[in-house]
Scaffold this motif. Structure first.
Motif, PDB file in Angstrom:
ATOM      1  N   ASP A  26      43.075  53.803  47.403  1.00  0.00           N
ATOM      2  CA  ASP A  26      41.971  52.970  46.748  1.00  0.00           C
ATOM      3  C   ASP A  26      42.132  51.690  47.149  1.00  0.00           C
ATOM      4  O   ASP A  26      43.018  51.168  46.509  1.00  0.00           O
ATOM      5  CB  ASP A  26      41.852  53.740  45.385  1.00  0.00           C
ATOM      6  CG  ASP A  26      40.471  53.226  44.803  1.00  0.00           C
ATOM      7  OD1 ASP A  26      39.931  52.150  45.370  1.00  0.00           O
ATOM      8  OD2 ASP A  26      39.964  54.025  44.013  1.00  0.00           O
ATOM      9  N   ILE A  27      41.342  50.876  47.537  1.00  0.00           N
ATOM     10  CA  ILE A  27      41.339  49.419  47.953  1.00  0.00           C
ATOM     11  C   ILE A  27      41.285  48.983  46.469  1.00  0.00           C
ATOM     12  O   ILE A  27      42.055  47.724  46.224  1.00  0.00           O
ATOM     13  CB  ILE A  27      40.336  48.885  48.658  1.00  0.00           C
ATOM     14  CG1 ILE A  27      40.691  47.365  49.008  1.00  0.00           C
ATOM     15  CG2 ILE A  27      38.868  49.239  48.456  1.00  0.00           C
ATOM     16  CD1 ILE A  27      39.714  46.871  50.257  1.00  0.00           C
ATOM     17  N   ALA A  28      40.458  49.355  45.560  1.00  0.00           N
ATOM     18  CA  ALA A  28      40.390  48.765  44.180  1.00  0.00           C
ATOM     19  C   ALA A  28      41.774  48.653  43.364  1.00  0.00           C
ATOM     20  O   ALA A  28      42.044  47.692  42.928  1.00  0.00           O
ATOM     21  CB  ALA A  28      39.046  49.289  43.346  1.00  0.00           C
ATOM     22  N   GLU A  29      42.291  50.055  43.561  1.00  0.00           N
ATOM     23  CA  GLU A  29      43.598  50.110  42.863  1.00  0.00           C
ATOM     24  C   GLU A  29      44.645  49.426  43.316  1.00  0.00           C
ATOM     25  O   GLU A  29      45.481  48.526  43.029  1.00  0.00           O
ATOM     26  CB  GLU A  29      44.221  51.657  42.827  1.00  0.00           C
ATOM     27  CG  GLU A  29      43.205  52.602  42.128  1.00  0.00           C
ATOM     28  CD  GLU A  29      43.507  53.804  41.926  1.00  0.00           C
ATOM     29  OE1 GLU A  29      44.370  54.309  42.640  1.00  0.00           O
ATOM     30  OE2 GLU A  29      42.895  54.709  41.514  1.00  0.00           O
ATOM     31  N   LEU A  30      44.593  49.142  44.959  1.00  0.00           N
ATOM     32  CA  LEU A  30      45.606  48.406  45.362  1.00  0.00           C
ATOM     33  C   LEU A  30      45.534  47.038  45.181  1.00  0.00           C
ATOM     34  O   LEU A  30      46.475  46.149  45.042  1.00  0.00           O
ATOM     35  CB  LEU A  30      45.675  48.529  47.043  1.00  0.00           C
ATOM     36  CG  LEU A  30      45.805  49.700  47.631  1.00  0.00           C
ATOM     37  CD1 LEU A  30      45.573  49.973  48.909  1.00  0.00           C
ATOM     38  CD2 LEU A  30      47.359  50.347  47.450  1.00  0.00           C
ATOM     39  N   LEU A  31      44.304  46.451  45.167  1.00  0.00           N
ATOM     40  CA  LEU A  31      44.258  45.051  44.527  1.00  0.00           C
ATOM     41  C   LEU A  31      44.463  44.679  43.259  1.00  0.00           C
ATOM     42  O   LEU A  31      45.137  43.632  42.966  1.00  0.00           O
ATOM     43  CB  LEU A  31      42.721  44.790  44.829  1.00  0.00           C
ATOM     44  CG  LEU A  31      42.367  44.484  46.443  1.00  0.00           C
ATOM     45  CD1 LEU A  31      40.791  44.224  46.522  1.00  0.00           C
ATOM     46  CD2 LEU A  31      42.981  43.405  47.156  1.00  0.00           C
ATOM     47  N   ALA A  32      43.769  45.734  42.427  1.00  0.00           N
ATOM     48  CA  ALA A  32      44.355  45.580  40.975  1.00  0.00           C
ATOM     49  C   ALA A  32      45.866  45.620  40.862  1.00  0.00           C
ATOM     50  O   ALA A  32      46.498  44.920  39.868  1.00  0.00           O
ATOM     51  CB  ALA A  32      43.683  46.694  40.266  1.00  0.00           C
ATOM     52  N   SER A  33      46.866  46.293  41.630  1.00  0.00           N
ATOM     53  CA  SER A  33      48.164  46.438  41.415  1.00  0.00           C
ATOM     54  C   SER A  33      48.884  44.840  41.739  1.00  0.00           C
ATOM     55  O   SER A  33      49.806  44.539  41.430  1.00  0.00           O
ATOM     56  CB  SER A  33      48.754  47.414  42.147  1.00  0.00           C
ATOM     57  OG  SER A  33      48.620  46.934  43.765  1.00  0.00           O
ATOM     58  N   LYS A  34      48.077  44.095  42.546  1.00  0.00           N
ATOM     59  CA  LYS A  34      48.564  42.878  43.005  1.00  0.00           C
ATOM     60  C   LYS A  34      47.844  41.720  41.612  1.00  0.00           C
ATOM     61  O   LYS A  34      47.966  40.543  42.182  1.00  0.00           O
ATOM     62  CB  LYS A  34      48.068  42.452  44.287  1.00  0.00           C
ATOM     63  CG  LYS A  34      48.780  43.417  45.238  1.00  0.00           C
ATOM     64  CD  LYS A  34      50.159  43.342  45.384  1.00  0.00           C
ATOM     65  CE  LYS A  34      50.778  44.151  46.333  1.00  0.00           C
ATOM     66  NZ  LYS A  34      52.379  44.028  46.699  1.00  0.00           N
ATOM     67  N   GLY A  35      47.136  42.236  40.973  1.00  0.00           N
ATOM     68  CA  GLY A  35      46.514  41.224  39.979  1.00  0.00           C
ATOM     69  C   GLY A  35      45.179  40.626  40.355  1.00  0.00           C
ATOM     70  O   GLY A  35      44.954  39.755  39.934  1.00  0.00           O
ATOM     71  N   ILE A  36      44.706  41.174  41.100  1.00  0.00           N
ATOM     72  CA  ILE A  36      43.257  40.793  41.803  1.00  0.00           C
ATOM     73  C   ILE A  36      42.095  41.446  41.193  1.00  0.00           C
ATOM     74  O   ILE A  36      42.147  42.719  41.212  1.00  0.00           O
ATOM     75  CB  ILE A  36      43.310  40.712  43.423  1.00  0.00           C
ATOM     76  CG1 ILE A  36      44.530  40.206  44.059  1.00  0.00           C
ATOM     77  CG2 ILE A  36      42.113  40.392  44.028  1.00  0.00           C
ATOM     78  CD1 ILE A  36      44.585  40.337  45.372  1.00  0.00           C
ATOM     79  N   ASP A  37      41.376  40.838  40.523  1.00  0.00           N
ATOM     80  CA  ASP A  37      39.952  41.377  40.137  1.00  0.00           C
ATOM     81  C   ASP A  37      38.896  41.299  41.144  1.00  0.00           C
ATOM     82  O   ASP A  37      38.619  40.319  41.923  1.00  0.00           O
ATOM     83  CB  ASP A  37      39.427  40.215  39.073  1.00  0.00           C
ATOM     84  CG  ASP A  37      38.359  41.217  38.211  1.00  0.00           C
ATOM     85  OD1 ASP A  37      37.831  42.164  38.701  1.00  0.00           O
ATOM     86  OD2 ASP A  37      37.803  40.513  37.107  1.00  0.00           O
ATOM     87  N   SER A  38      38.766  42.424  41.651  1.00  0.00           N
ATOM     88  CA  SER A  38      37.611  42.473  42.833  1.00  0.00           C
ATOM     89  C   SER A  38      36.278  41.866  42.397  1.00  0.00           C
ATOM     90  O   SER A  38      35.637  41.294  43.215  1.00  0.00           O
ATOM     91  CB  SER A  38      37.294  43.854  43.081  1.00  0.00           C
ATOM     92  OG  SER A  38      38.453  44.796  43.508  1.00  0.00           O
ATOM     93  N   ASN A  39      35.921  41.742  41.034  1.00  0.00           N
ATOM     94  CA  ASN A  39      34.554  41.202  40.733  1.00  0.00           C
ATOM     95  C   ASN A  39      34.619  39.639  40.844  1.00  0.00           C
ATOM     96  O   ASN A  39      33.587  39.072  41.208  1.00  0.00           O
ATOM     97  CB  ASN A  39      34.432  41.411  39.354  1.00  0.00           C
ATOM     98  CG  ASN A  39      32.983  40.988  39.025  1.00  0.00           C
ATOM     99  OD1 ASN A  39      32.099  41.080  39.628  1.00  0.00           O
ATOM    100  ND2 ASN A  39      32.849  40.524  37.467  1.00  0.00           N
ATOM    101  N   GLN A  40      35.922  38.984  40.910  1.00  0.00           N
ATOM    102  CA  GLN A  40      35.951  37.634  41.114  1.00  0.00           C
ATOM    103  C   GLN A  40      36.192  37.300  42.494  1.00  0.00           C
ATOM    104  O   GLN A  40      36.401  35.987  42.716  1.00  0.00           O
ATOM    105  CB  GLN A  40      37.023  37.090  40.266  1.00  0.00           C
ATOM    106  CG  GLN A  40      37.113  37.239  38.521  1.00  0.00           C
ATOM    107  CD  GLN A  40      38.072  36.775  37.826  1.00  0.00           C
ATOM    108  OE1 GLN A  40      39.075  36.409  38.391  1.00  0.00           O
ATOM    109  NE2 GLN A  40      38.242  36.705  36.702  1.00  0.00           N
ATOM    110  N   LEU A  41      36.188  38.251  43.461  1.00  0.00           N
ATOM    111  CA  LEU A  41      36.334  37.675  44.824  1.00  0.00           C
ATOM    112  C   LEU A  41      34.993  37.113  45.381  1.00  0.00           C
ATOM    113  O   LEU A  41      35.264  36.234  46.210  1.00  0.00           O
ATOM    114  CB  LEU A  41      36.726  38.857  45.694  1.00  0.00           C
ATOM    115  CG  LEU A  41      37.951  39.541  45.361  1.00  0.00           C
ATOM    116  CD1 LEU A  41      38.347  40.995  46.364  1.00  0.00           C
ATOM    117  CD2 LEU A  41      38.970  38.700  45.845  1.00  0.00           C
ATOM    118  N   MET A  42      34.095  37.343  44.794  1.00  0.00           N
ATOM    119  CA  MET A  42      32.619  37.006  45.330  1.00  0.00           C
ATOM    120  C   MET A  42      32.246  35.567  44.818  1.00  0.00           C
ATOM    121  O   MET A  42      32.648  35.262  43.507  1.00  0.00           O
ATOM    122  CB  MET A  42      31.525  37.809  45.225  1.00  0.00           C
ATOM    123  CG  MET A  42      31.722  39.095  45.821  1.00  0.00           C
ATOM    124  SD  MET A  42      32.144  39.112  47.654  1.00  0.00           S
ATOM    125  CE  MET A  42      30.607  38.565  48.033  1.00  0.00           C
TER     126      MET A  42
END
Length: 209
Positions: free
Chosen positions: A67-83
């Motif tokens: 799950d790309i959302a879980e993979l990014l969250a495990s690296k401390g990345i908030d998907s909502n802040q990518l835009m």
């Protein structure tokens, strides 16, 4: 009377169910081959190696478990802040409340796009929607970072009120000039349908244009 069919034939057949079936009864607008990963293996099995079909099935199940959302969250990345959002100097948070930086994100994701390690070209991805013996091209499954509010997302994609999430989509087409994909959100059942409930084929292009 042996050849006389009862009126409630369906209920009679339902009672004859003796257990679970291995038949896949789920409806999908995606071709079966669109979920298969690309495997660099010979079609003829060599001694000591796994058959090609076994390796394809193992990787397919492995990739579906990601799950790309879980993979990014495990690296401390908030998907909502990518835009990136509009710069609003009047509503800047104080330095004491910011964790990383005072300045908002202003670079689009396309700046960091890199396709050197892609296993397929965009044309190959789109061609996965073609089924053998059919001239219609179906959508290809994918994930896209899209706003949850479709109306506001189309009017102002950089609005601060928008919430971006990774959403299941069907990839319809690809534009070589802009290097952008045309996607359509899936329904609750995972189907890619238009407003009338008809499957979207050939990138949404109809005979009328």
């Amino acid at each position: 009377t042996k050849f006389k069919m009862p009126a409630n034939l369906k209920s009679v057949l339902d009672k004859q169910m003796v257990g679970p079936s291995t038949e896949d009864l789920t409806e999908s607008d995606f071709p079966v081959q669109s979920f298969n990963p690309k495997v660099q293996m010979p079609f003829k099995r060599l001694p000591g190696q796994n058959p090609r079909k076994v390796e394809v099935e193992r990787r397919r199940r492995l990739y579906l478990s990601f799950d790309i959302a879980e993979l990014l969250a495990s690296k401390g990345i908030d998907s909502n802040q990518l835009m990136p959002r509009h710069y609003d100097p009047d509503n800047m948070p104080p330095i004491e409340e910011t964790k990383d930086t005072v300045f908002p994100i202003y670079l689009p994701l396309q700046v960091f796009d890199n396709d050197e390690f892609d296993c397929r070209t965009p044309e190959e991805w789109i061609s996965l929607g073609l089924e053998p013996g059919s001239s219609d091209r179906k959508p290809v499954p994918g994930k896209a970072l899209l706003p949850t509010d479709d109306v506001l997302g189309h009017e102002d994609p950089k609005n601060h009120d928008l919430i971006y999430k990774w959403i299941d989509v069907g990839v319809l087409d690809y534009d070589k000039e802009t290097e952008l994909y045309l996607v359509h959100k899936t329904e609750k059942k995972g189907l890619v349908r238009d407003g009338e409930g008809i499957p979207i084929l050939n990138g949404g292009i109809t005979p009328e244009g």
